[in-house]
Write an enzyme that holds these catalytic residues in place. Structure first.
Site, PDB file in Angstrom:
ATOM      1  N   ASP A   1      13.504 -47.782  -4.626  1.00  0.00           N
ATOM      2  CA  ASP A   1      13.488 -47.390  -3.051  1.00  0.00           C
ATOM      3  C   ASP A   1      14.457 -48.456  -2.544  1.00  0.00           C
ATOM      4  OD1 ASP A   1      12.942 -46.536  -0.595  1.00  0.00           O
ATOM      5  OD2 ASP A   1      10.835 -46.508  -0.996  1.00  0.00           O
TER       6      ASP A   1
ATOM      7  N   HIS B   1       8.187 -51.017   4.084  1.00  0.00           N
ATOM      8  CA  HIS B   1       9.343 -51.579   4.802  1.00  0.00           C
ATOM      9  C   HIS B   1       8.843 -52.923   5.191  1.00  0.00           C
ATOM     10  CE1 HIS B   1      10.388 -47.263   4.801  1.00  0.00           C
ATOM     11  NE2 HIS B   1      11.512 -47.897   4.870  1.00  0.00           N
TER      12      HIS B   1
END
Length: 992
Positions: A319, A245
């Site tokens: 993702d 992230h």
């Protein structure tokens, strides 16, 4: 330059096709630069069902109706929230209506709000939307008011994978109920790096076989309910120290290592029909030679490895493309285009859909993307829309969502999961389970910074456990010198993203306390939190309970005391101390445990009717307070308190409240000791009363057999108001018999500031000896029997009954709330009063036995005097149900119990067993609902108590109250059959 290029794309498509890229169905020229080949190995093509031809026709027909922008729009699954404002909602509306997006992935919010938004958004889309959610441990990962299942690492400790499949089934039902089609789970990452900041507890562990088996079970559960599973994060995010992230992690493993370890669970799940895969943002040099290329945009990884080498034909998701590992690599739109060209089917969480769609449009116009390539993914997406039932779309039904997604079976399964997960790693000298409680003095000390109330309260249900709350370590160490065992509970937040690490204080306390005490460490957190511990050699017992939920705390306490055995295996290693798959078995002692009704074949909803009867009784002032306990198959499934100590409603009763249980004393204190005498053959059923107590020799009672005496079939009077002979004409205690202060002659306390002379017991016994026998031999309940038996026990053992019963039963059973004269241990405000006495003691009776004769004996009667709570009484009844065995100790033989639980005079109309009450005979009234078996047994008490056990249904029922307050003369509780009606509800709750 960028704006002009977009304009060129738009106008050139108008000139070429007569429409824009947003409406053209097919190009005039096909010049694919990257053609997606068919996978070489076909493992599961999702076309092996009976309606594949119908499905294909539907897909083709829909595809042929799609405009170009609708085809491109199908590639996007955008982020949606049900906890945001109307601006967000309208932005999603616009993406659906203008950009024709094909799906939504929901994040934070609530289930009803999400369902309503799903219906709204679906109504605005010509082609039904695929709805996804990232709900690895259930909907609660994203939504409030939903159920949270254990984290994957907890599940990785479970050896029975069928339990994990059941989680998948229930998650599948709940996701489908709110309109979700894809769950982005299970996690297939093999967490071989304890420092992994983003996977960790989300992984099933570090062993590839365990990860594969656990994930496969979860996948099967999902997909059996029509919820499609997504394996993630390909090619494997388990051995990283960077959160993707925030930045791009690098995986340095060779191709061979990746194929052997990281790909192992993928291959297993592909073979079983995994619907989709999510590709991570990882730098994997052995698979993608270009430096710092995220795997999510790598043609080598997605097309060459995932599709061709591994033969995967399901949906492929990126993702989230708004994660920094992706967005730092390319601008919005560019990253989407490159991800699609690499072989992904669905672009997840695109930052700018309009720009990304234009980029794909331009690539299409430049023949960088072919019609064949676009059709490959879009038709695959449509195929999955068909599989999820979107070919016959129905809006989500809003009513009853909360009830439907939070069924009681969630908790039922949760108990089973933790019973199979909690892991014992060290058990020096078989410290676990804790046994021989009579020899133990146990302390509890909390480590960590999260709640521990449920754990401590459950520990205290097994025996006396002292919670040490001092904040000064030296004071704590000094206090702990007086204890035989110390339980250290390490409690960390059960919230996913909070720190689970041990603080320096925790480590210091653990080390210092372990040096000088016998210690059991119970960690309610992920195993990795124990890595800093260096004091394991000093710790006798180590238990990993994985999470700090209430059910985890209950189950772990059960394990410490042997109500369940240990089954879990460690899913990861803790340094060199404990390795993956470590896990010791422990003995199961037959002590009462805890669960919910459904796990023992009962219905929770039916049991809630108990509340109606209890509240009715309190409202009608039949009793101020009530406690009800129900246990079945060795598990307490219902324990609840109602009302207050008095009708003034000042002090609430609770499950720790200690009641005067009146005549339950007979079977809780006196009878078990008598049964031991019988077991030792010191008594037989024919032993005459004169042999029990020689004082009855030459009386008309001398030849009464033991069997008749205990069956209330001996022609004895029901009772004598012994106290009246000790009062003056004004019904006040005579100074001859009572003193307001204790002294050597007056030491038997009857009430506050009221003590009776020590020798009056002899007068009571003489009155019994001299009492007249009833003229007819028939069943007649008499308190004399147990007054006599108390005298017998004290003479034959040389110990007072209160001492005897503690030594023989209560200490070893852990009945630490059960005793005569409770004010010696408990404060008065923990004991409800039983009467405002205006005829004998002339005060409110609270903490002193209500029964007058027992009070005259200093509170210790053979027939009355015990104070207890429902949990403790339940232990004694469970001991009887288990025919004399509890906690792996045989207190008396099975034969002895059977002999005492026999009705010897039923043919004569006497229902009684030996000491036990029994169900009423047909056509007669009695103590039960009439729905119990004839082998059941128990007793009732004058203060409004009842204890009953049924071997045929394996059931224990305890009812405690203080119905005698403020006036004992009117027994409305009995007249209205409240105890019996509750018992009937209990039997109705048993699933036939």
């Amino acid at each position: 330059m960028k704006k002009s290029r977009l304009k060129i794309c738009f106008w050139s498509s108008l000139l070429l096709f007569g429409v824009s890229c947003a409406t053209k169905k097919a190009p005039l020229v096909v010049k694919p630069e990257v053609k997606i080949p068919e996978p070489k190995v076909v493992v599961n093509d999702f076309d092996d069902n009976f309606d594949s031809e119908i499905q294909k026709k539907w897909v083709d027909s829909i595809y042929n109706t799609l405009s170009f922008d609708e085809r491109v729009g199908q590639l996007f699954m955008v982020s949606a929230y049900s906890n945001k404002d109307s601006v967000h909602v309208k932005a999603i509306d616009k993406l659906i209506q203008e950009n024709k997006v094909g799906g939504l992935i929901f994040f934070q919010g609530g289930p009803v709000r999400q369902a309503k938004l799903t219906n709204r958004f679906q109504s605005k889309s010509r082609i039904p939307l695929l709805i996804g959610i990232d709900a690895e441990w259930g909907l609660s990962m994203r939504l409030d008011s939903t159920y949270r299942y254990p984290f994957n690492m907890t599940l990785g400790a479970i050896q029975d994978k069928k339990l994990i499949e059941r989680i998948g089934i229930q998650m599948g039902e709940q996701n489908k109920r709110i309109g979700v089609h894809f769950n982005f789970a299970p996690v297939l990452d093999i967490n071989t790096n304890p420092k992994n900041p983003i996977i960790g507890f989300r992984s099933f562990g570090e062993n590839k076989e365990n990860v594969a088996e656990s994930a496969l079970a979860l996948m099967k559960g999902y997909q059996s309910q029509g919820l499609l599973a997504t394996g993630k994060h390909f090619p494997g995010h388990g051995d990283t120290e960077i959160d993707s992230h925030n930045a791009l992690p690098t995986i340095t493993f060779s191709k061979e290592r990746l194929d052997d370890i990281e790909f192992y669970p993928y291959k297993k799940l592909f073979a079983e029909g995994l619907a989709s895969v999510m590709v991570a943002h990882l730098n994997v040099p052995s698979l993608e030679p270009r430096p710092n290329i995220p795997s999510s945009v790598s043609h080598n990884i997605i097309t060459d490895v995932l599709k061709n080498q591994l033969g995967f034909k399901g949906l492929i998701f990126t993702d989230a493309l708004n994660m920094k590992a992706a967005k730092n690599f390319r601008e919005p739109g560019e990253i989407d285009l490159e991800a699609f060209q690499a072989g992904n089917d669905i672009l997840l969480c695109a930052e700018n859909v309009p720009v990304a769609a234009e980029k794909i449009c331009m690539a299409y116009q430049d023949s960088l993307i072919s019609e064949e390539r676009l059709a490959y993914s879009v038709k695959k997406i449509l195929k999955f829309k068909y599989k999820t039932g979107l070919n016959a779309f129905k809006p989500v039904a809003i009513p009853d969502i909360y009830t439907d997604i939070n069924p009681i079976k969630n908790d039922a399964l949760q108990y089973e999961l933790y019973e199979n997960a909690v892991t014992v790693l060290k058990n020096k000298n078989e410290i676990l389970p804790l046994s021989n409680l009579e020899n133990e003095k146990i302390a509890y000390v909390k480590l960590g910074d999260d709640a521990n109330t449920t754990f401590v309260s459950t520990l205290k249900k097994y025996t006396e456990v002292t919670e040490i709350t001092d904040e000064d370590l030296e004071c704590v160490k000094d206090t702990l010198q007086h204890f035989t065992k110390v339980i250290l509970g390490f409690h960390k937040s059960d919230k996913a993203w909070k720190s689970h690490a041990m603080s320096e204080k925790d480590l210091t306390w653990l080390t210092e306390i372990s040096k000088n005490n016998i210690v059991i460490l119970d960690a309610f957190t992920k195993p990795y939190a124990l890595i800093p511990v260096t004091a394991f050699d000093e710790i006798e017992g180590v238990v990993v309970s994985y999470q700090n939920s209430d059910i985890a705390q209950i189950v772990s306490a059960e394990l410490l005391f042997g109500a369940i055995d240990a089954k879990g295996k460690l899913p990861v290693s803790i340094n060199e101390q404990f390795r993956v798959n470590d896990g010791l078995s422990t003995a199961k002692l037959n002590r009462l445990g805890f669960t919910i009704p459904e796990n023992v074949g009962m219905n929770s909803a039916t049991l809630t009717k108990i509340e109606n009867f209890a509240n009715y009784a309190i409202t009608k002032k039949m009793t101020p307070g009530i406690e009800v306990l129900v246990a079945r198959k060795g598990k307490v499934v219902y324990q609840k308190s109602f009302g207050y100590h008095t009708y003034e409603n000042k002090t609430k009763v609770n499950n720790a409240t200690v009641y005067d249980i009146a005549s339950l004393t007979k079977i809780v204190a006196t009878l078990p000791n008598v049964m031991q005498q019988y077991d030792q053959q010191k008594i037989t059923m024919e032993t005459p009363l004169k042999e029990l107590l020689p004082m009855f020799t030459n009386s008309d009672k001398q030849d009464i057999p033991f069997k008749d005496l205990l069956s209330h079939y001996a022609r004895l009077q029901a009772w004598i108001p012994f106290y009246k002979a000790t009062l003056d004409s004004a019904k006040m205690p005579l100074p001859k018999y009572y003193s307001k202060v204790a002294n050597a002659q007056f030491s038997k306390q009857v009430a506050d500031s009221l003590f009776m002379r020590n020798d009056y017991h002899d007068s009571i016994m003489k009155m019994i000896v001299d009492s007249k026998l009833l003229p007819k031999k028939e069943y007649k309940y008499s308190d004399f029997t147990f007054i006599i038996l108390k005298d017998y026990l004290e003479k034959v053992t040389g110990k007072k009954l209160d001492v005897l019963v503690q030594e023989q039963f209560y200490k070893s059973l852990g009945m630490n709330n059960t005793l005569f004269n409770p004010l010696q241990k408990f404060p008065k405000d923990s004991i409800p009063p039983t009467e405002n006495d205006t005829y004998f003691r002339h005060q409110q009776i609270q903490g002193y036995v209500h029964d007058m004769e027992a009070a005259m004996e200093g509170g210790v009667g053979g027939h009355a005097g015990i104070f207890s709570n429902a949990m403790d009484v339940g232990k004694m009844m469970q001991l009887y149900l288990q025919k004399g065995n509890y906690g792996a100790r045989q207190y008396f033989s099975e034969k002895t119990f059977t002999d005492f639980n026999t009705c010897y005079f039923c043919a004569e109309g006497n229902r009684r067993g030996i000491g036990f009450d029994k169900p009423q005979l047909p056509g007669t009234s009695g103590p039960t609902c009439g729905c119990v078996s004839l082998t059941s047994f128990g007793h009732t008490g004058f203060t409004g108590t009842m204890a009953w056990a049924d071997p045929e249904t394996d059931l224990v029922y305890i009812f405690l109250s203080n119905r005698t307050f403020p006036d004992s003369t009117v027994n409305t509780l009995s007249k209205e059959n409240i105890r019996e009606d509750i018992q009937k509800v209990i039997y109705e709750s048993i699933v036939k």
